[in-house]
Design an enzyme around this catalytic site. Structure first.
Site, short mmCIF file in Angstrom:
data_model
loop_
_atom_site.label_atom_id
_atom_site.label_comp_id
_atom_site.label_asym_id
_atom_site.label_seq_id
_atom_site.Cartn_x
_atom_site.Cartn_y
_atom_site.Cartn_z
N GLU A 251 85.41 -73.18 52.17
CA GLU A 251 84.93 -73.83 51.00
C GLU A 251 84.18 -73.06 50.02
O GLU A 251 82.98 -72.82 50.36
CB GLU A 251 84.44 -75.10 51.53
CG GLU A 251 83.99 -76.08 50.35
CD GLU A 251 85.19 -76.46 49.63
OE1 GLU A 251 86.28 -76.64 49.82
OE2 GLU A 251 84.96 -76.48 48.17
N CYS B 209 92.13 -66.70 50.19
CA CYS B 209 91.88 -68.11 49.75
C CYS B 209 90.63 -68.23 49.04
O CYS B 209 90.28 -67.87 47.96
CB CYS B 209 92.51 -69.10 50.86
SG CYS B 209 93.03 -70.65 50.35
N ILE C 289 96.87 -73.07 51.85
CA ILE C 289 96.17 -74.31 52.26
C ILE C 289 95.03 -74.59 51.17
O ILE C 289 94.22 -73.85 50.80
CB ILE C 289 95.48 -74.25 53.40
CG1 ILE C 289 96.18 -73.91 54.76
CG2 ILE C 289 94.65 -75.47 53.76
CD1 ILE C 289 95.49 -73.59 56.09
N HIS D 180 96.83 -67.21 53.80
CA HIS D 180 95.78 -66.76 55.06
C HIS D 180 96.55 -66.06 55.72
O HIS D 180 97.12 -66.83 56.92
CB HIS D 180 95.57 -68.25 55.69
CG HIS D 180 94.41 -68.98 55.07
ND1 HIS D 180 93.29 -69.22 55.12
CD2 HIS D 180 94.91 -70.01 53.97
CE1 HIS D 180 92.71 -70.09 54.25
NE2 HIS D 180 93.48 -70.67 53.57
N GLU E 74 95.56 -64.55 58.37
CA GLU E 74 94.84 -64.60 59.70
C GLU E 74 95.46 -65.79 60.56
O GLU E 74 94.98 -65.98 61.51
CB GLU E 74 93.46 -64.90 59.37
CG GLU E 74 92.67 -66.10 59.04
CD GLU E 74 93.14 -66.12 57.32
OE1 GLU E 74 93.82 -65.40 56.80
OE2 GLU E 74 92.58 -67.22 56.71
N1 GLN Z 1 90.17 -75.02 47.98
C1 GLN Z 1 89.25 -74.22 48.76
C2 GLN Z 1 87.95 -73.85 47.89
O1 GLN Z 1 88.25 -74.12 46.64
C3 GLN Z 1 89.88 -72.94 49.32
C4 GLN Z 1 90.71 -73.17 50.35
C5 GLN Z 1 90.74 -72.27 51.61
O2 GLN Z 1 90.15 -71.32 51.63
N2 GLN Z 1 91.87 -72.78 52.33
O3 GLN Z 1 87.10 -73.36 48.04
#
Ligand code: GLN
Length: 193
Positions: free
Chosen positions: A48, A79, A135, A171, A173
């Site tokens: 996050e 991400c 995701i 991702h 990983e």
């Molecule tokens: N939506 C998340 C963000 O804005 C990122 C999601 C993720 O790392 N899978 O930080």
């Protein structure tokens, strides 16, 4: 042996450490500047971004990471990590690290229930297509002049490289396919190529 750090303030740290082991290098969790000083490269995992930017400041890691990358340490954001290293982020109310000259948009591929694994062609990795896990993923909507676009999904950038700075919306990983980890490791040997 090379030591590859995984920023371990929040997010899917263990999955990156396991992928690094499969790729034949030593992965170490990084929570302090002393640990950062000991690694040859750094991965910022998924998680996050609003939380991690706050924690980077609280743990006094923001400037040390910028300094290491400016003096040549390879860094890869997956991400949330892509958001954290970007220069500009749509929909984020705090500055990020500004290490990759792109603008990203958070959650651009939709919410949790729209998360998906997609067959992604990535020419730099060769065949077969890569099983890319998205995701709540960001997309890249502006790419600076020094940035190479390595993969797109639905017309939006999802993998880019600027010298030894790598960013992926997805991702690697979370799969057993370690080709993006190996691609990142080769940036340690020849960052300009
Ligand atoms: N939506 C998340 C963000 O804005 C990122 C999601 C993720 O790392 N899978 O930080």
């Amino acid at each position: 042996m090379r030591q590859i750090g995984v920023l371990a303030l929040q997010g899917d740290v263990d999955e990156h450490l396991a992928a690094l082991t499969r790729a034949g290098v030593r992965g170490v969790a990084v929570k302090t500047q002393r640990q950062l000083d000991a690694v040859d490269a750094l991965i910022i995992p998924g998680g996050e971004s609003t939380t991690v930017m706050k924690l980077l400041r609280r743990f006094s890691l923001e400037q040390p990471i910028k300094d290491r990358v400016t003096s040549g340490m390879p860094i890869w954001g997956t991400c949330m990590g892509l958001i954290v290293i970007a220069r500009d982020v749509a929909d984020l109310d705090q500055p990020c690290l500004g290490l990759l000259d792109v603008t990203v948009r958070r959650n651009a591929f939709g919410r949790q229930n729209e998360s998906a694994t997609v067959d992604l062609p990535i020419a730099a990795l060769g065949e077969p297509v890569f099983p890319a896990v998205f995701i709540r993923a960001p997309w890249i909507e502006r790419i600076g002049p020094g940035v190479e676009l390595l993969a797109e999904r639905n017309g939006h950038g999802v993998m880019v490289r600027q010298g030894s700075v790598l960013g992926t919306s997805f991702h690697p990983e979370l799969t057993q396919d370690d080709r993006v980890h190996r691609y990142f490791l080769h940036l340690l040997e020849k960052p300009g190529s």
